[in-house]
Motif scaffolding. Structure first.
Motif, PDB file in Angstrom:
ATOM      1  N   UNK A 148      13.059   2.329  -3.415  1.00 32.44           N
ATOM      2  CA  UNK A 148      13.262   0.894  -3.496  1.00 32.44           C
ATOM      3  C   UNK A 148      12.091   0.075  -3.004  1.00 32.44           C
ATOM      4  N   UNK A 149      10.886   0.663  -3.042  1.00 30.52           N
ATOM      5  CA  UNK A 149       9.679  -0.017  -2.571  1.00 30.52           C
ATOM      6  C   UNK A 149       8.784  -0.325  -3.765  1.00 30.52           C
ATOM      7  N   UNK A 150       8.278  -1.539  -3.847  1.00 28.44           N
ATOM      8  CA  UNK A 150       7.333  -1.890  -4.912  1.00 28.44           C
ATOM      9  C   UNK A 150       6.086  -1.034  -4.789  1.00 28.44           C
ATOM     10  N   UNK A 151       5.550  -0.625  -5.922  1.00 25.72           N
ATOM     11  CA  UNK A 151       4.405   0.292  -5.917  1.00 25.72           C
ATOM     12  C   UNK A 151       3.234  -0.267  -5.119  1.00 25.72           C
ATOM     13  N   UNK A 152       3.017  -1.584  -5.159  1.00 32.99           N
ATOM     14  CA  UNK A 152       1.866  -2.146  -4.446  1.00 32.99           C
ATOM     15  C   UNK A 152       2.061  -2.138  -2.934  1.00 32.99           C
ATOM     16  N   UNK A 153       3.283  -1.867  -2.473  1.00 32.50           N
ATOM     17  CA  UNK A 153       3.540  -1.762  -1.038  1.00 32.50           C
ATOM     18  C   UNK A 153       3.536  -0.320  -0.544  1.00 32.50           C
ATOM     19  N   UNK A 154       3.262   0.624  -1.436  1.00 31.24           N
ATOM     20  CA  UNK A 154       3.100   2.023  -1.054  1.00 31.24           C
ATOM     21  C   UNK A 154       1.599   2.287  -0.942  1.00 31.24           C
ATOM     22  N   UNK A 155       1.142   2.571   0.251  1.00 27.63           N
ATOM     23  CA  UNK A 155      -0.291   2.659   0.533  1.00 27.63           C
ATOM     24  C   UNK A 155      -0.705   4.119   0.664  1.00 27.63           C
ATOM     25  N   UNK A 156      -1.765   4.497  -0.036  1.00 24.00           N
ATOM     26  CA  UNK A 156      -2.268   5.857   0.032  1.00 24.00           C
ATOM     27  C   UNK A 156      -3.264   5.998   1.173  1.00 24.00           C
ATOM     28  N   UNK A 157      -2.986   6.937   2.061  1.00 21.18           N
ATOM     29  CA  UNK A 157      -3.947   7.280   3.098  1.00 21.18           C
ATOM     30  C   UNK A 157      -4.329   8.742   2.942  1.00 21.18           C
ATOM     31  N   UNK A 158      -5.624   9.020   3.041  1.00 25.04           N
ATOM     32  CA  UNK A 158      -6.113  10.398   3.056  1.00 25.04           C
ATOM     33  C   UNK A 158      -6.495  10.712   4.491  1.00 25.04           C
ATOM     34  N   UNK A 159      -5.970  11.820   5.007  1.00 25.97           N
ATOM     35  CA  UNK A 159      -6.169  12.136   6.412  1.00 25.97           C
ATOM     36  C   UNK A 159      -6.605  13.574   6.589  1.00 25.97           C
TER      37      UNK A 159
END
Length: 336
Positions: A148-159
């Motif tokens: 239920x989260x808009x795609x632009x509010x899902x943030x990709x982090x590489x760790x």
């Protein structure tokens, strides 16, 4: 990870890629790598074939529900067996793509419903998924929608062990990046990342370094005005919100060892600005983490590698790192 938490759910990925053999390899390394219990959503026949190809006598057990995994994980690899399929490394197929899609769908639902404590996704081939009706740009966007989260509010982090990075723009042509960058996009994604560092990584006051877009961070407008007009206002807003952000900084000086000691996260303006240093420093241990979701989701930072599937050349390091990070983040959320 507390033993009272539900197990982690690991998707199969494309069954013709390296996902199945890496799932088997991760289970074999479970003790040395100190992994939380996990189960695979996929196919016992595919996993058995992958194990045979690598010369492993691997015990597999079909489970009826995720809760069954914890009790048997020490002795067998638990599998939620959803389809029978012949193992065909390096030969992607429609049936394989359908299985990969089904694995992702079921695993995401189990985590969203609380039956599993985190989601670890194995690599898929986007073109193969598209051919069977998968309409999302990637697994990140699909999982976000399921949550239920808009795609632009899902943030990709590489760790990795040496570096954490967030690219503000991701899969976009370099020529489009200046148009896509806005102060609000930078502010919003950085704020989501800062909150996740506190919640999932236990960093009480994250220090965030924000890169410039242009050489020398624009050099006061000589090489472009994005730093003046877009990035600096975003950093000022973040600081006004109480986030320890600095920048815009010249990207070419941000990633040596001394510079990395002064921040917990580097926010970058485009894909390669973030991923080149991450892969140069932590190629075998990079994890893709989706921030801003109500669930924990990680993935090894590599693709399906069809060309080497079944050859024994695939390295398990990123998969171990993704499973370990998922377990750690799930434990921190449960303890909060």
């Amino acid at each position: 990870m507390p033993t009272t938490l539900p197990p982690l759910a690991l998707t199969l990925g494309d069954p013709a890629g390296i996902g199945p053999e890496l799932a088997c390899a991760a289970w074999l390394e479970r003790g040395a790598a100190q992994l939380a219990p996990f189960f695979v959503v996929g196919s016992i026949s595919v996993l058995a074939g992958a194990a045979r190809t690598r010369g492993w006598d691997l015990p597999l057990l079909a489970i009826g529900e995720p809760a069954d995994a914890a009790g048997c994980f020490g002795d067998v690899l638990p599998v939620l067996d959803i389809a029978g399929l012949d193992y065909a490394p390096g030969a992607p197929s429609k049936a394989g793509a359908e299985l990969a899609f089904q694995s992702l769908e079921i695993a995401a639902g189990l985590v969203r419903g609380g039956a599993a404590s985190a989601l670890v996704t194995a690599p898929v081939a986007k073109s193969e998924l598209a051919a069977v009706g998968f309409s999302h740009p990637g697994q990140t966007e699909y999982v976000a929608e399921r949550c239920g989260i808009a795609a632009h509010n899902a943030v990709m982090m590489l760790a990795g062990p040496s570096l954490r990075v967030v690219p503000i723009t991701v899969h976009a042509a370099l020529a489009e990046v200046p148009r896509l960058l806005t102060a609000e996009l930078i502010r919003a994604r950085t704020a989501i990342a800062a909150a996740a560092l506190v919640r999932d990584f236990g960093i009480e006051r994250p220090r965030i370094a924000v890169a410039g877009l242009n050489p020398h961070a624009g050099e006061n407008g000589r090489f472009g005005r994005e730093e003046i007009d877009t990035i600096a206002p975003a950093v000022a807003q973040l600081r006004a919100e109480g986030i320890d952000a600095s920048g815009p900084l010249a990207a070419d000086g941000m990633f040596h060892a001394e510079a990395r000691a002064h921040y917990d996260l580097a926010v970058c303006m485009y894909h390669d600005q973030a991923l080149i240093p991450l892969k140069a420093l932590d190629f075998d241990h990079g994890v893709n983490v989706t921030l801003g979701l109500p669930i924990v989701r990680t993935s090894p930072d590599h693709g399906t590698a069809f060309a080497i599937a079944g050859t024994g050349r695939a390295r398990v390091g990123p998969t171990l790192a993704a499973i370990r990070m998922a377990g750690d983040c799930a434990a921190r959320r449960a303890a909060a």
